[in-house]
Design a protein around this motif. Structure first.
Motif, PDB file in Angstrom:
ATOM      1  N   ILE A 516      -1.500   0.419  -8.881  1.00 52.34           N
ATOM      2  CA  ILE A 516      -1.400   1.604  -8.183  1.00 52.34           C
ATOM      3  C   ILE A 516      -3.185   1.369  -6.994  1.00 52.34           C
ATOM      4  N   PHE A 520      -2.888   0.053  -3.328  1.00 56.32           N
ATOM      5  CA  PHE A 520      -3.896   0.354  -2.332  1.00 56.32           C
ATOM      6  C   PHE A 520      -4.504  -0.623  -1.631  1.00 56.32           C
ATOM      7  N   GLU A 525       0.424   2.308  -1.041  1.00 58.87           N
ATOM      8  CA  GLU A 525       0.431   3.080  -2.026  1.00 58.87           C
ATOM      9  C   GLU A 525       1.235   4.429  -2.051  1.00 58.87           C
ATOM     10  N   GLY A 529       3.336   0.867  -7.303  1.00 57.07           N
ATOM     11  CA  GLY A 529       1.739   1.189  -7.659  1.00 57.07           C
ATOM     12  C   GLY A 529       1.785   2.145  -8.562  1.00 57.07           C
TER      13      GLY A 529
END
Length: 576
Positions: A516, A520, A525, A529
């Motif tokens: 994740i 991001f 995200e 993720g």
């Protein structure tokens, strides 16, 4: 009143349609169901389930087996996890995609333990090559050798033994860091590197006591040789070049998928190679997701051409382009990292900056103007400080806008600069495996006190609130998330010792740094993720639960299945 009633009716209608679509989605059979395992969603901390359903490449349900069975129809493929671990697909946060493919097509020198081994492998390659054909290799590191020979300058053997076995072939062997290379006599001659050739800005031609080039080329000093190799490559013809490019992509993708990597942050490509990747994406020929940075272009060309290449992550695409990569310094192992104080083992030297701060500021302004993320290679504490200051100047212009700019590697940080990452929302794109690979010789470069205080300070960054996106810097290191996760969690080096273990990550932190947090770092995200309803079904199945096994067993974990968009792209033999 009439208007209010109409608005209310519209709201009710929209809600009714939404509820109907949800019920329909729940009732339609899934394309794929994975059931009976340890599903670690990482949506919570860590988030547990036992089954997942996938339809049209997206996750449509996460829960218990009884819930998922309702979505199993006669055409649904069912994968019995049989107690294995299911995770979001690994995201390689910093690697060199075509470089990985190229490395698999050249001499692999990572496991060499003497210069004699290197020479022997080159001699074998020469026997199979045509005169004039370039011999290339990658991965050697003088600190890994038990024997270097007698003719050594700055810890690296001179080219003479190498040249003796390759008189009719130019040879270029890239250091493991990628920031130096060893060339033979023919390659030096083709590049015009001789006794009186001056050092280029940002590079060093290492010389012996008589002033003759040894063949060891630091940083920018490699470029004349690489330019001659590029000219030779161009002479192969368009068909041969395209075939070679396709081979690089195929080999790199095969390696990545076999290690559970479903997305790859590529640092980076020039416009011409991006064009080739774009063409492959249009043909549906990319088997994993690529997030590519533009590299190697002048600021003038960036300003002129970036708008034509802006390609944010989106459905229907496997290729995204929305970042620019710059090198501010070199590598620690080759004394190229830019330090605030001189090297402990070279008191007269503080590193080799690879660009001026004025140029970096101009790049930053261009990237911001065109909506691109800036990813700056910074390894030394001086390079990191300067990069953060450039970023800070742009962040002031951006105000509350989250830029998500990145520093690639961030290996050596003065304690005063650690909190600046979180304060400026700068992502630390680091590679766990580097700490344990480099650990045996880092104190030699920095001194014990500075190494302990500044080197690979993951815990300090996390505690300050910074985001770390993990990776391997492949082909500098093997593309193994398992190896890098093990390094991140244990800091255990090959000799069994632990490299300042107080800077270790917790297991869930390490897993998030490979999933994740890297999503991001690429503005993905919302799609990638974690294992959540609505996200893309990029998944990896491991043969054991990384949250439960011992540290030794963790290192031995194997990837059994890799899925991209719900399709199995890799299956380990005899894994079921």
């Amino acid at each position: 009143m009439k208007s209010s009633r109409s608005a209310a009716c519209i709201v009710v209608l929209v809600l009714t349609v939404a509820v109907s679509q949800t019920l329909l989605a729940q009732s339609e059979p899934a394309d794929l169901v994975l059931v009976g395992g340890d599903v670690v969603t990482l949506a919570a901390d860590p988030g547990q389930a036992e089954a997942v359903a996938v339809r049209d490449g997206r996750i449509v349900a996460v829960g218990e087996p009884a819930e998922i069975e309702a979505l199993t129809g006669p055409e649904t493929e069912v994968i019995d996890l049989d107690g294995r671990m299911l995770l979001p697909g690994f995201i390689e946060g910093h690697g060199h995609f075509l470089g990985l493919g190229e490395a698999l097509m050249t001499l692999d020198l990572q496991d060499t333990r003497s210069f004699a081994e290197v020479v022997s492998r080159v001699e074998q390659a020469v026997a199979d090559a045509e005169p004039g054909e370039w011999i290339t290799g990658r991965g050697w590191h003088q600190e890994n050798w038990n024997e270097t020979g007698e003719d050594v300058v700055d810890g690296v053997p001179t080219h003479h033994e190498l040249s003796a076995v390759s008189p009719d072939n130019p040879v270029l062997l890239t250091h493991a860091s990628g920031h130096a290379a060893l060339a033979n006599e023919m390659a030096l001659g083709l590049a015009g590197i001789a006794e009186r050739t001056p050092n280029p800005e940002g590079g060093e031609i290492v010389r012996d006591g008589e002033g003759q080039p040894t063949g060891f080329l630091r940083q920018a000093a490699q470029q004349p040789v690489r330019e001659r190799m590029r000219i030779w490559y161009q002479g192969l013809g368009q068909i041969a070049r395209q075939q070679r490019f396709q081979r690089q992509v195929d080999l790199a993708a095969e390696q990545a998928l076999s290690h559970g990597v479903t997305s790859f942050h590529d640092m980076g490509q020039r416009f011409d190679d991006i064009d080739r990747l774009l063409a492959m994406d249009e043909e549906g020929a990319l088997p994993l997701r690529l997030y590519v940075a533009v590299i190697g272009e002048t600021n003038t060309d960036l300003d002129r051409r970036l708008p034509d290449y802006l390609r944010p992550p989106a459905d229907g695409r496997m290729l995204a382009v929305r970042s620019v990569k710059r090198h501010l310094d070199g590598a620690l192992g080759t004394h190229g990292a830019w330090l605030l104080r001189p090297y402990a083992d070279r008191p007269d030297h503080s590193g080799l900056p690879q660009m001026s701060l004025a140029d970096l500021r101009e790049t930053a302004a261009i990237a911001y103007q065109h909506g691109f993320q800036l990813n700056t290679h910074a390894i030394g504490d001086r390079a990191n400080r300067e990069a953060l200051s450039v970023y800070e100047s742009i962040q002031r212009l951006a105000g509350d806008e989250a830029l998500r700019w990145r520093i690639e590697h961030a290996q050596t940080l003065h304690p005063d600069d650690v909190p600046r990452f979180a304060e400026l929302d700068v992502i630390a794109s680091m590679q766990g495996i580097h700490a344990t690979s480099d650990g045996p010789w880092v104190p030699q470069r920095l001194g014990e006190e500075r190494a302990e205080r500044e080197a690979y300070v993951w815990r300090s960054l996390l505690d300050s609130g910074a985001t770390i996106c993990n990776g391997t810097d492949v082909p500098v290191e093997p593309i193994s998330p398992i190896a890098s996760l093990h390094a991140s969690i244990t800091r255990e080096m090959a000799n069994g010792e632990r490299f300042f273990p107080e800077q270790s990550m917790e297991r869930v932190e390490a897993l998030k740094s490979y999933t994740i947090h890297c999503a991001f770092a690429a503005f993905e995200e919302e799609r990638l993720g974690t294992i959540e309803v609505g996200k893309l079904a990029d998944l990896v199945v491991l043969d054991r639960n990384l949250l439960e096994v011992s540290e030794d067993e963790l290192a031995e974990a194997r990837v059994d299945l890799t899925l991209v968009g719900g399709e199995v792209r890799y299956r380990r033999e005899n894994s079921e």
